[in-house]
Design a protein around this motif. Structure first.
Motif, mmCIF file in Angstrom:
data_model
loop_
_atom_site.group_PDB
_atom_site.id
_atom_site.type_symbol
_atom_site.label_atom_id
_atom_site.label_comp_id
_atom_site.label_asym_id
_atom_site.label_seq_id
_atom_site.Cartn_x
_atom_site.Cartn_y
_atom_site.Cartn_z
ATOM 1 N N LYS A 2 38.606 33.677 48.170
ATOM 2 C CA LYS A 2 39.877 32.705 47.444
ATOM 3 C C LYS A 2 39.882 33.387 46.024
ATOM 4 C CE LYS A 2 40.723 27.856 47.000
ATOM 5 N NZ LYS A 2 40.338 26.562 47.187
ATOM 6 N N ILE A 4 41.675 32.338 42.128
ATOM 7 C CA ILE A 4 41.864 31.027 41.602
ATOM 8 C C ILE A 4 42.320 31.424 40.159
ATOM 9 C CG2 ILE A 4 41.327 29.153 40.349
ATOM 10 C CD1 ILE A 4 38.906 28.725 42.802
ATOM 11 N N LYS A 26 44.041 26.149 38.840
ATOM 12 C CA LYS A 26 43.108 25.161 38.493
ATOM 13 C C LYS A 26 43.322 25.177 36.884
ATOM 14 C CE LYS A 26 39.698 24.893 42.159
ATOM 15 N NZ LYS A 26 39.782 23.839 42.666
ATOM 16 N N VAL A 60 34.848 24.750 41.612
ATOM 17 C CA VAL A 60 34.874 25.651 42.572
ATOM 18 C C VAL A 60 33.804 25.549 43.601
ATOM 19 C CG1 VAL A 60 34.937 28.188 43.091
ATOM 20 C CG2 VAL A 60 35.903 27.033 40.917
ATOM 21 N N SER A 64 34.939 32.734 45.294
ATOM 22 C CA SER A 64 36.239 33.091 44.549
ATOM 23 C C SER A 64 36.147 33.925 43.576
ATOM 24 C CB SER A 64 36.765 31.476 43.980
ATOM 25 O OG SER A 64 36.761 30.507 44.698
ATOM 26 N N ILE A 66 38.015 34.222 40.061
ATOM 27 C CA ILE A 66 38.465 33.432 39.102
ATOM 28 C C ILE A 66 39.303 34.339 37.981
ATOM 29 C CG2 ILE A 66 38.241 31.732 37.291
ATOM 30 C CD1 ILE A 66 35.672 30.598 38.843
ATOM 31 N N THR A 112 32.685 34.825 41.924
ATOM 32 C CA THR A 112 31.646 33.804 42.042
ATOM 33 C C THR A 112 30.559 34.234 43.090
ATOM 34 O OG1 THR A 112 32.675 32.464 43.813
ATOM 35 C CG2 THR A 112 33.117 31.743 41.451
#
Length: 189
Positions: A2, A4, A26, A60, A64, A66, A112
């Motif tokens: 994912k 973000i 976010k 989170v 992901s 970020i 992450t």
């Protein structure tokens, strides 16, 4: 995996869509006053970008990537933030009139899953033409400069003030596309 974006900036969202088709947003509520400016603008924007990304980590819950960024405008090594009001915007634009200023962006990308972080910063020089007071006041009345570092948006009506640019245009908008794409490529391998 994912993706973000740790930013509510519509400009950053629009630019990131040119690199990443699907990502969540976010908003980082990191208090920028927590980072002390120690004289090096590149290090400062990099640290701000890192902290903005770290601020959303607790929200989170899956692997992901970020992406976080920060942009600032500097003239004579003084940081020109978002204007407090219309008169502050006028003073800033009057200061930049006919002069070269610098725009710095820091970009941080954090995986992450692997706990790897890549960070970079860029500087773009922007030269304004000589501005007349009525030009500045008319621009301020448009409302555009009131939420922007340096009191102008190069991608909007403020672009008319720009006589010359040396460096990455997208850096001035708020997300250097080439540098961000390279970091993403390196962190995803």
């Amino acid at each position: 995996m994912k993706f973000i974006l740790a930013s509510g900036s519509e400009r950053r969202q629009e630019l990131l869509r040119r690199i990443v088709k699907d990502f969540d947003v976010k908003v980082s509520n990191f208090d920028e006053d927590e980072v002390i400016f120690k004289g090096d603008l590149n290090s400062y924007v990099e640290e701000l970008a890192i902290k903005k990304g770290e601020a959303i980590l607790e929200n989170v819950d899956e692997d992901s990537i970020i992406i976080s960024a920060d942009t600032l405008v500097s003239y004579s090594n003084n940081i020109l933030g978002k204007p407090k009001d219309k008169e502050d915007a006028f003073r800033t634009l009057k200061t930049l009139s006919g002069k070269v200023h610098k725009v710095y962006s820091g970009v941080s990308i954090y995986n992450t899953k692997t706990k790897e972080r890549l960070t970079t910063s860029l500087c773009t020089e922007v030269k304004f033409s000589e501005l007349e007071d009525n030009q500045i006041r008319e621009y301020i009345e448009s409302g555009e400069p009131l939420d922007k570092a340096g009191s102008y948006g190069i991608q909007g009506f403020g672009g008319v003030f720009v006589e010359e640019i040396k460096g990455c245009y997208y850096n001035v908008v708020g997300l250097p596309l080439n540098a961000t794409a390279k970091l993403l490529k390196d962190i995803i391998k």
